[in-house]
Design a protein around this motif. Structure first.
Motif, PDB file in Angstrom:
ATOM      1  N   VAL A 213      34.785  40.907  45.300  1.00 42.44           N
ATOM      2  CA  VAL A 213      33.678  40.986  44.337  1.00 42.44           C
ATOM      3  C   VAL A 213      32.406  41.486  45.021  1.00 42.44           C
ATOM      4  O   VAL A 213      31.725  42.377  44.504  1.00 42.44           O
ATOM      5  CB  VAL A 213      33.435  39.621  43.648  1.00 42.44           C
ATOM      6  CG1 VAL A 213      32.147  39.638  42.840  1.00 42.44           C
ATOM      7  CG2 VAL A 213      34.606  39.272  42.734  1.00 42.44           C
ATOM      8  N   VAL A 214      32.098  40.940  46.181  1.00 39.67           N
ATOM      9  CA  VAL A 214      30.903  41.379  46.912  1.00 39.67           C
ATOM     10  C   VAL A 214      31.044  42.853  47.297  1.00 39.67           C
ATOM     11  O   VAL A 214      30.113  43.648  47.138  1.00 39.67           O
ATOM     12  CB  VAL A 214      30.663  40.501  48.159  1.00 39.67           C
ATOM     13  CG1 VAL A 214      29.580  41.084  49.045  1.00 39.67           C
ATOM     14  CG2 VAL A 214      30.312  39.082  47.743  1.00 39.67           C
TER      15      VAL A 214
ATOM     16  N   THR B 277      30.646  45.081  44.295  1.00 43.54           N
ATOM     17  CA  THR B 277      29.247  45.140  43.839  1.00 43.54           C
ATOM     18  C   THR B 277      28.474  46.175  44.646  1.00 43.54           C
ATOM     19  O   THR B 277      27.783  47.026  44.076  1.00 43.54           O
ATOM     20  CB  THR B 277      28.578  43.757  43.948  1.00 43.54           C
ATOM     21  OG1 THR B 277      29.308  42.830  43.135  1.00 43.54           O
ATOM     22  CG2 THR B 277      27.136  43.801  43.482  1.00 43.54           C
ATOM     23  N   THR B 278      28.606  46.135  45.960  1.00 41.75           N
ATOM     24  CA  THR B 278      27.893  47.114  46.781  1.00 41.75           C
ATOM     25  C   THR B 278      28.469  48.515  46.583  1.00 41.75           C
ATOM     26  O   THR B 278      27.729  49.500  46.596  1.00 41.75           O
ATOM     27  CB  THR B 278      27.902  46.731  48.275  1.00 41.75           C
ATOM     28  OG1 THR B 278      29.250  46.637  48.734  1.00 41.75           O
ATOM     29  CG2 THR B 278      27.178  45.422  48.509  1.00 41.75           C
TER      30      THR B 278
ATOM     31  N   GLU C 107      21.410  44.875  41.026  1.00 47.04           N
ATOM     32  CA  GLU C 107      22.526  44.164  41.652  1.00 47.04           C
ATOM     33  C   GLU C 107      23.305  43.348  40.614  1.00 47.04           C
ATOM     34  O   GLU C 107      24.534  43.288  40.658  1.00 47.04           O
ATOM     35  CB  GLU C 107      22.023  43.258  42.771  1.00 47.04           C
ATOM     36  CG  GLU C 107      23.146  42.631  43.565  1.00 47.04           C
ATOM     37  CD  GLU C 107      22.666  41.838  44.768  1.00 47.04           C
ATOM     38  OE1 GLU C 107      23.457  41.019  45.256  1.00 47.04           O
ATOM     39  OE2 GLU C 107      21.522  42.019  45.195  1.00 47.04           O
ATOM     40  N   GLU C 108      22.597  42.734  39.683  1.00 48.21           N
ATOM     41  CA  GLU C 108      23.275  41.940  38.646  1.00 48.21           C
ATOM     42  C   GLU C 108      24.143  42.815  37.750  1.00 48.21           C
ATOM     43  O   GLU C 108      25.267  42.451  37.402  1.00 48.21           O
ATOM     44  CB  GLU C 108      22.261  41.166  37.803  1.00 48.21           C
ATOM     45  CG  GLU C 108      21.727  39.923  38.485  1.00 48.21           C
ATOM     46  CD  GLU C 108      22.832  38.958  38.921  1.00 48.21           C
ATOM     47  OE1 GLU C 108      23.704  38.610  38.100  1.00 48.21           O
ATOM     48  OE2 GLU C 108      22.827  38.547  40.092  1.00 48.21           O
TER      49      GLU C 108
ATOM     50  N   LYS D 296      27.146  43.888  39.708  1.00 51.05           N
ATOM     51  CA  LYS D 296      28.117  42.792  39.824  1.00 51.05           C
ATOM     52  C   LYS D 296      28.921  42.652  38.538  1.00 51.05           C
ATOM     53  O   LYS D 296      30.143  42.487  38.583  1.00 51.05           O
ATOM     54  CB  LYS D 296      27.399  41.481  40.146  1.00 51.05           C
ATOM     55  CG  LYS D 296      28.337  40.324  40.398  1.00 51.05           C
ATOM     56  CD  LYS D 296      27.561  39.083  40.798  1.00 51.05           C
ATOM     57  CE  LYS D 296      28.478  37.922  41.063  1.00 51.05           C
ATOM     58  NZ  LYS D 296      27.733  36.718  41.469  1.00 51.05           N
TER      59      LYS D 296
ATOM     60  N   LEU E 229      32.869  43.235  38.401  1.00 48.25           N
ATOM     61  CA  LEU E 229      33.796  42.201  37.914  1.00 48.25           C
ATOM     62  C   LEU E 229      34.679  42.730  36.790  1.00 48.25           C
ATOM     63  O   LEU E 229      35.886  42.460  36.759  1.00 48.25           O
ATOM     64  CB  LEU E 229      33.023  40.970  37.446  1.00 48.25           C
ATOM     65  CG  LEU E 229      32.441  40.098  38.553  1.00 48.25           C
ATOM     66  CD1 LEU E 229      31.506  39.036  37.966  1.00 48.25           C
ATOM     67  CD2 LEU E 229      33.552  39.445  39.353  1.00 48.25           C
TER      68      LEU E 229
END
Length: 126
Positions: free
Chosen positions: A37-38, A41-42, A57-58, A61, A65
């Motif tokens: 997940v991390v 996200t990046t 970032e939100e 993410k 997801l």
């Protein structure tokens, strides 16, 4: 997608898949999903930049997801095998990273294709 964009996406996706593989080598069930997940996200934030977009970032993410969920639903056996292999000493450190690479690569290219369409449409509307 232009050749330059493909090259940039390939570099971003491969490097993030390698990071996910390293994180998935740790033999703790569940840790691999957190690393994925991390990493996704990046990766999402970097891929947005390739297509001239910007994302928080939100938002990255949430998109990561959703993409991971869709990819894992298409590959449920791989997803289960990745986490369950960690319960067998030694095996998890070999199997989980390999499966993580396959899943992250598939999710990354699906995401790149989706982002290209979204940002191309937004540039047309400008």
């Amino acid at each position: 997608m232009t050749e330059d964009q493909k090259t940039k996406c390939r570099t971003i996706i491969h490097s993030h898949a390698a990071v996910a593989a390293a994180g998935n080598a740790v033999p703790l069930p569940g840790l691999g999903i957190a690393v994925d997940v991390v990493t996704m996200t990046t990766m999402t934030m970097s891929l947005c930049a390739v297509f001239g977009g910007n994302i928080t970032e939100e938002a990255a993410k949430a998109l990561a997801l959703a993409t991971m969920k869709n990819t894992m639903l298409k590959q449920p056996i791989r997803t289960m095998a990745k986490e369950l292999s960690k319960l067998v000493p030694g095996l998890g450190s070999l199997v989980a990273p390999s499966i993580a690479v396959v899943i992250l690569e598939a999710a990354g290219w699906a995401l790149a294709s989706d982002l290209e369409r979204k940002f191309k449409a937004s540039h047309i509307n400008e």
